[in-house]
Design a protein around this motif. Sequence first.
Motif, PDB file in Angstrom:
ATOM      1  N   VAL A  15      -4.366   7.009 -41.308  1.00 31.95           N
ATOM      2  CA  VAL A  15      -1.976   7.331 -40.299  1.00 31.95           C
ATOM      3  C   VAL A  15      -1.132   7.565 -40.608  1.00 31.95           C
ATOM      4  CG1 VAL A  15      -0.616   7.910 -38.411  1.00 31.95           C
ATOM      5  CG2 VAL A  15      -3.708   7.780 -37.799  1.00 31.95           C
ATOM      6  N   ASP A  16      -0.814   6.064 -41.734  1.00 33.39           N
ATOM      7  CA  ASP A  16       0.477   5.335 -42.365  1.00 33.39           C
ATOM      8  C   ASP A  16      -0.168   5.512 -43.895  1.00 33.39           C
ATOM      9  OD1 ASP A  16       0.924   4.059 -40.401  1.00 33.39           O
ATOM     10  OD2 ASP A  16       0.280   1.641 -40.736  1.00 33.39           O
ATOM     11  N   LEU A  17      -1.221   5.959 -44.133  1.00 35.53           N
ATOM     12  CA  LEU A  17      -1.394   6.117 -45.046  1.00 35.53           C
ATOM     13  C   LEU A  17      -1.555   7.393 -45.394  1.00 35.53           C
ATOM     14  CD1 LEU A  17      -3.011   5.907 -48.578  1.00 35.53           C
ATOM     15  CD2 LEU A  17      -4.429   6.407 -48.075  1.00 35.53           C
ATOM     16  N   LEU A  18      -2.007   8.338 -45.014  1.00 38.27           N
ATOM     17  CA  LEU A  18      -1.817   9.851 -44.751  1.00 38.27           C
ATOM     18  C   LEU A  18      -0.386  10.620 -44.429  1.00 38.27           C
ATOM     19  CD1 LEU A  18      -3.293  12.944 -43.522  1.00 38.27           C
ATOM     20  CD2 LEU A  18      -2.522  12.726 -40.801  1.00 38.27           C
ATOM     21  N   LEU A  19       0.742   9.541 -43.576  1.00 35.13           N
ATOM     22  CA  LEU A  19       1.875   9.861 -43.644  1.00 35.13           C
ATOM     23  C   LEU A  19       2.843   9.810 -44.895  1.00 35.13           C
ATOM     24  CD1 LEU A  19       2.449   9.001 -39.787  1.00 35.13           C
ATOM     25  CD2 LEU A  19       2.513  10.861 -40.984  1.00 35.13           C
ATOM     26  N   ASP A  20       2.434   9.004 -46.022  1.00 33.11           N
ATOM     27  CA  ASP A  20       3.492   8.163 -46.878  1.00 33.11           C
ATOM     28  C   ASP A  20       2.546   8.903 -47.845  1.00 33.11           C
ATOM     29  OD1 ASP A  20       4.082   5.481 -45.493  1.00 33.11           O
ATOM     30  OD2 ASP A  20       2.600   4.699 -46.519  1.00 33.11           O
ATOM     31  N   LYS A  21       1.435   9.245 -48.006  1.00 34.13           N
ATOM     32  CA  LYS A  21       0.749  10.389 -49.383  1.00 34.13           C
ATOM     33  C   LYS A  21       1.727  11.834 -48.728  1.00 34.13           C
ATOM     34  CE  LYS A  21      -2.499  11.462 -51.416  1.00 34.13           C
ATOM     35  NZ  LYS A  21      -4.424  11.172 -51.879  1.00 34.13           N
ATOM     36  N   ASN A  22       1.634  12.072 -47.640  1.00 33.54           N
ATOM     37  CA  ASN A  22       1.744  13.929 -47.580  1.00 33.54           C
ATOM     38  C   ASN A  22       2.957  14.611 -46.597  1.00 33.54           C
ATOM     39  OD1 ASN A  22      -1.372  14.902 -48.044  1.00 33.54           O
ATOM     40  ND2 ASN A  22      -1.811  13.843 -46.208  1.00 33.54           N
ATOM     41  N   LEU A  23       3.508  13.420 -46.305  1.00 31.86           N
ATOM     42  CA  LEU A  23       5.328  13.612 -45.995  1.00 31.86           C
ATOM     43  C   LEU A  23       6.439  13.372 -46.420  1.00 31.86           C
ATOM     44  CD1 LEU A  23       5.109  12.752 -41.767  1.00 31.86           C
ATOM     45  CD2 LEU A  23       4.744  15.159 -42.990  1.00 31.86           C
ATOM     46  N   ASN A  24       7.762  14.127 -46.684  1.00 31.44           N
ATOM     47  CA  ASN A  24       8.931  14.003 -47.455  1.00 31.44           C
ATOM     48  C   ASN A  24       9.227  12.910 -46.590  1.00 31.44           C
ATOM     49  OD1 ASN A  24      10.190  15.282 -45.936  1.00 31.44           O
ATOM     50  ND2 ASN A  24       9.445  17.151 -46.605  1.00 31.44           N
TER      51      ASN A  24
END
Length: 69
Positions: free
Chosen positions: A43-52
Amino acid sequence: MGAERVIDLPVFTTRMHPELRARLRAAAEVTGEPMYKLVEQAVDLLLDKNLNTADRRLVDELAKRRMKG
């Protein structure tokens, strides 16, 4: 997130495809990490990679509100 006892964590139940469950279990076995920690990392990786930055701040603020009740 610090050291915690698993028994103290809230239970989270979700449905997932059998293939994903098998991959998650295999990843936990190979890495030696519990599945819940792998989910946290994903989840952390997803948020860091895909959200501004602005959207990430919004997610963090909403999460804080939900933690308060």
